[in-house]
Design an enzyme around this catalytic site. Sequence first.
Site, PDB file in Angstrom:
ATOM      1  N   ASP A   1      -8.617  -4.456  -6.835  1.00 16.28           N
ATOM      2  CA  ASP A   1      -8.137  -3.442  -5.890  1.00 16.28           C
ATOM      3  C   ASP A   1      -7.957  -2.105  -6.609  1.00 16.28           C
ATOM      4  O   ASP A   1      -7.247  -2.021  -7.617  1.00 16.28           O
ATOM      5  CB  ASP A   1      -6.813  -3.911  -5.284  1.00 16.28           C
ATOM      6  CG  ASP A   1      -6.259  -2.967  -4.227  1.00 16.28           C
ATOM      7  OD1 ASP A   1      -6.979  -2.041  -3.809  1.00 16.28           O
ATOM      8  OD2 ASP A   1      -5.093  -3.165  -3.827  1.00 16.28           O
TER       9      ASP A   1
ATOM     10  N   SER B   1       0.834  -1.190   0.000  1.00 11.50           N
ATOM     11  CA  SER B   1       0.000   0.000   0.000  1.00 11.50           C
ATOM     12  C   SER B   1       0.878   1.253   0.000  1.00 11.50           C
ATOM     13  O   SER B   1       1.783   1.364  -0.821  1.00 11.50           O
ATOM     14  CB  SER B   1      -0.961  -0.051   1.194  1.00 11.50           C
ATOM     15  OG  SER B   1      -1.942   0.944   1.111  1.00 11.50           O
TER      16      SER B   1
ATOM     17  N   HIS C   1      -7.665  -5.405  -0.939  1.00  7.60           N
ATOM     18  CA  HIS C   1      -6.438  -4.646  -0.681  1.00  7.60           C
ATOM     19  C   HIS C   1      -5.558  -5.285   0.390  1.00  7.60           C
ATOM     20  O   HIS C   1      -4.386  -4.939   0.513  1.00  7.60           O
ATOM     21  CB  HIS C   1      -6.808  -3.221  -0.260  1.00  7.60           C
ATOM     22  CG  HIS C   1      -5.644  -2.299  -0.133  1.00  7.60           C
ATOM     23  ND1 HIS C   1      -4.828  -1.961  -1.204  1.00  7.60           N
ATOM     24  CD2 HIS C   1      -5.135  -1.633   0.946  1.00  7.60           C
ATOM     25  CE1 HIS C   1      -3.888  -1.128  -0.796  1.00  7.60           C
ATOM     26  NE2 HIS C   1      -4.044  -0.917   0.502  1.00  7.60           N
TER      27      HIS C   1
END
Length: 396
Positions: free
Chosen positions: A282, A221, A319
């Site tokens: 995602d 991320s 995610h």
Amino acid sequence: MSTTAPRAVAERWRELHGEDHWKGLLDPLDADLRRSVIGYGELAQATNDAFIREAWSPHAGACRYSRDRFLEKAQASTQLAGLYEVTAFFYATAGAGGVPAPFMVRNRESNWMGYVAVATDAGVAALGRRDVVVAWRGTVRPMEWLNDLDFTLVSAAGVLGAGGRSPAPRVHRGWLSIYTASDPASKYSKLSAREQISDEIKRLMDKYKDEETSITVVGHSLGAAVATLNAADIVSNGLNQHGACPVTAVAFACPRVGDSGFRKLFDELPGLRLLRVCNSPDVVPKYPPMGYADVGVELPVDTRRSPYLKSPGNQAVWHSLECYMHGVAGAQGKRGGFKLEVDRDVALVNKNVDALKEEYHVPPSWSVQRDKGMVRGADGHWKLMDYEGEESSQDK
């Protein structure tokens, strides 16, 4: 790694590290690469598992575990802990401008952002070289930052030494701020994260200058975004100077980092590679949507194909780093379908989210500290004991 046949990795490590940009290894996904990517994912996941995110804790924003116990206590496998040892933690100031709030726990002047580790002698035998790993932590609350993301691009010349290039490389202001901000009044962030990491890499490169080495930067991320910038910085400024030390970033769910000028610089840096693992549903790898360019080579997965997960899923599941690793474990490429090719426990996907089908009887978000860190003393009274301190026991 924890799931890799050691001899195969030791013999093929340059190929698996991206020497030829992973040509012929991604579809179908090479078995050794599959295991290697999962192993690096575990090193990144350890940062999430060890971070104290509870705002009520006096240690919020710190790492729960000391350096010498880190890989063992952060739920990394025994094999993985034996292959690497953590040599340094690094921090970023919580006051960094342009940083999405979910990246930081705001009641500390600085936050623990990750660690530097190096392969042990056993790791060298298994991996074929002395691998130095820089692992960046992701967000505290993975999705909230999307609504408030500042897409401002700023010059990266001060970090990448790119003066005079056309087009001049520009990168996301927030990622750059996390990487370069410092606070002279802070105990942990007198030096920026960039400086802390650079000093440790220089030390390790000098210590192992007569050995074959590699540098691997990993993250998930927002941590993957800063890892991308970190890897480019290492090569651009010659921190991998001893011999032909390749630098590879393994980035999971990585948002875009810079513009076309940054991509051009990234592509031109010798010995720099990036493998970008993207889960098809995602949305994070598609952000920021305009003015930015992808870098590196994409390894696509699609967790919607997994028969183990609830359908259709949601953004939090798509995610999740554990779900990403589940996707890598079962990816079948263009032939479609899903089949677990490595023995990776499916219960792990429910560590922080509610993803597994009910038939597996695994509770959602099961990874919680026992009694929320409260420990009963000999006097019968309970006390919060959620922090070991950074200093390793051997240094005390």
